[in-house]
Design an enzyme around this catalytic site. Sequence first.
Site, PDB file in Angstrom:
ATOM      1  N   TYR A 157      17.015  38.941  21.019  1.00  0.00           N
ATOM      2  CA  TYR A 157      17.365  39.225  19.634  1.00  0.00           C
ATOM      3  C   TYR A 157      16.303  40.089  18.951  1.00  0.00           C
ATOM      4  O   TYR A 157      16.269  40.189  17.738  1.00  0.00           O
ATOM      5  CB  TYR A 157      17.558  37.916  18.851  1.00  0.00           C
ATOM      6  CG  TYR A 157      18.823  37.154  19.213  1.00  0.00           C
ATOM      7  CD1 TYR A 157      19.393  37.268  20.471  1.00  0.00           C
ATOM      8  CD2 TYR A 157      19.443  36.336  18.290  1.00  0.00           C
ATOM      9  CE1 TYR A 157      20.540  36.568  20.803  1.00  0.00           C
ATOM     10  CE2 TYR A 157      20.592  35.629  18.616  1.00  0.00           C
ATOM     11  CZ  TYR A 157      21.140  35.761  19.873  1.00  0.00           C
ATOM     12  OH  TYR A 157      22.277  35.061  20.200  1.00  0.00           O
ATOM     13  N   ASP A 238      22.129  26.960  33.605  1.00  0.00           N
ATOM     14  CA  ASP A 238      23.524  26.771  34.042  1.00  0.00           C
ATOM     15  C   ASP A 238      23.766  25.313  34.440  1.00  0.00           C
ATOM     16  O   ASP A 238      24.783  24.699  34.064  1.00  0.00           O
ATOM     17  CB  ASP A 238      23.925  27.746  35.159  1.00  0.00           C
ATOM     18  CG  ASP A 238      22.798  28.074  36.120  1.00  0.00           C
ATOM     19  OD1 ASP A 238      21.638  27.815  35.786  1.00  0.00           O
ATOM     20  OD2 ASP A 238      23.082  28.572  37.220  1.00  0.00           O
ATOM     21  N   ASP A 262      20.989  29.786  20.632  1.00  0.00           N
ATOM     22  CA  ASP A 262      22.123  30.134  19.780  1.00  0.00           C
ATOM     23  C   ASP A 262      23.405  29.547  20.376  1.00  0.00           C
ATOM     24  O   ASP A 262      24.190  28.859  19.698  1.00  0.00           O
ATOM     25  CB  ASP A 262      22.203  31.666  19.701  1.00  0.00           C
ATOM     26  CG  ASP A 262      23.109  32.146  18.591  1.00  0.00           C
ATOM     27  OD1 ASP A 262      23.647  31.305  17.857  1.00  0.00           O
ATOM     28  OD2 ASP A 262      23.276  33.374  18.460  1.00  0.00           O
TER      29      ASP A 262
END
Length: 369
Positions: A157, A238, A262
């Site tokens: 980001y 994962d 997020d």
Amino acid sequence: MSRARFCRGSNEAAQADPPTAPAAGAYSVRTMAKHTIVLIPGDGIGPEVTAAGRRVLEAAGLSVEWVELPAGAAALEAGHDNVLPQRTVAAIQAHKVALKGPVTTPVGKGFKSVNVQLRQKLNLYAAVRPVRSMPGVKTRYENVDMVIVRENTEGLYSGIENEVVPGVVTSLKVATEVACTRIARYAFRYATRRGRKKITVFHKANIMKMSDGLFIRSAQKIHEEEYPNIEYEELIIDAGVMKLVQDPTRFDVLLMENLYGDLVSDLCAGLVGGLGVTPGANIGDDSAVFEAVHGSAPDIAGKGVANPLAVIMSGVMMLNHIHEEAIAARIRKAYDAVLAEGKPGTLTRDLGGAAGTMQFADAVIEKLK
Ligand code: NAD
């Protein structure tokens, strides 16, 4: 009292926007309160839900002077040329704490999001999202009680993107030792202060060996050198998200970098009933902004039907932050009781009831007695 502090602490704002001539209604005038808190009502349902939140906090005994200032579309309507006026930023810098309603960022008009601006200008590097099963809110799992701590300033980001040649672009994932260490220390300190037992780091250091590698090494170091009292584990993300949806009750505090945080924050909000019951905070070393996760809900704005619970819960997080733990615990017990009773006349429509925003707030206040 608070106005004087605001004037002294706002050099930049004083030049751009003299605090001696605030817009009408910009400040409340009560004095001698124990806390001065910036209140940003925001847009859409923001003014309704923050008014309800404010009412509950005051009814529970919080001694507070609110400094009410605009952001979002409300700021433009009030004549400011930015969705985040410098006066609002300066007030948060001066008073350290803000309770914020959702804002609408006008689309296609070139304004940078209020939330991104706040994060950057105030260096709010930790996004904190508690996720807890609520009484009476039926979901797949019961007894979920965890907190997600997300690094808020870098990773993917950072906004560093580049077109190498036409048709080929890159987006840079940034990790710095300073930011990785800072967020790890925040998470361990938070866990210790809030009586939490374990921190789990989600990462992908098997692939992103340098950036995620730095993130986990920083967390390991803080754990070993400063907080061996907290249990520590690492999971490749994962496998981590699979375990999350299989059994979220095994997690306590989750720590991760920006993008993973997020996504996992919203996934976890979904596990306990969604946006209406999810509070949040963006915290830095100097100041902190507390707000519900939901948006300004233009479809129901002005109707008095929005659920103020997430704002009230954000207010509870804020109370813990300013060391008003007893008031926080009273409010939490009160809204838990309202939810557990599950009366249609006190729950808002999104929770299956028929009550309005203030009726829900009043039901919570009734349980404070
Ligand atoms: P939203 O959260 O505003 O609404 C999604 C759905 O949830 C809508 O049906 C809405 O009615 C419902 N809803 C949301 N909050 C509710 C509440 N408290 N009680 C009852 N129902 C509620 O999301 P959106 O429609 O994608 O976004 C609307 C605007 O909000 C956009 O301009 C967006 O940019 C902004 N937004 C702001 C923030 C923020 O300021 N923190 C966060 C998200 C979205």
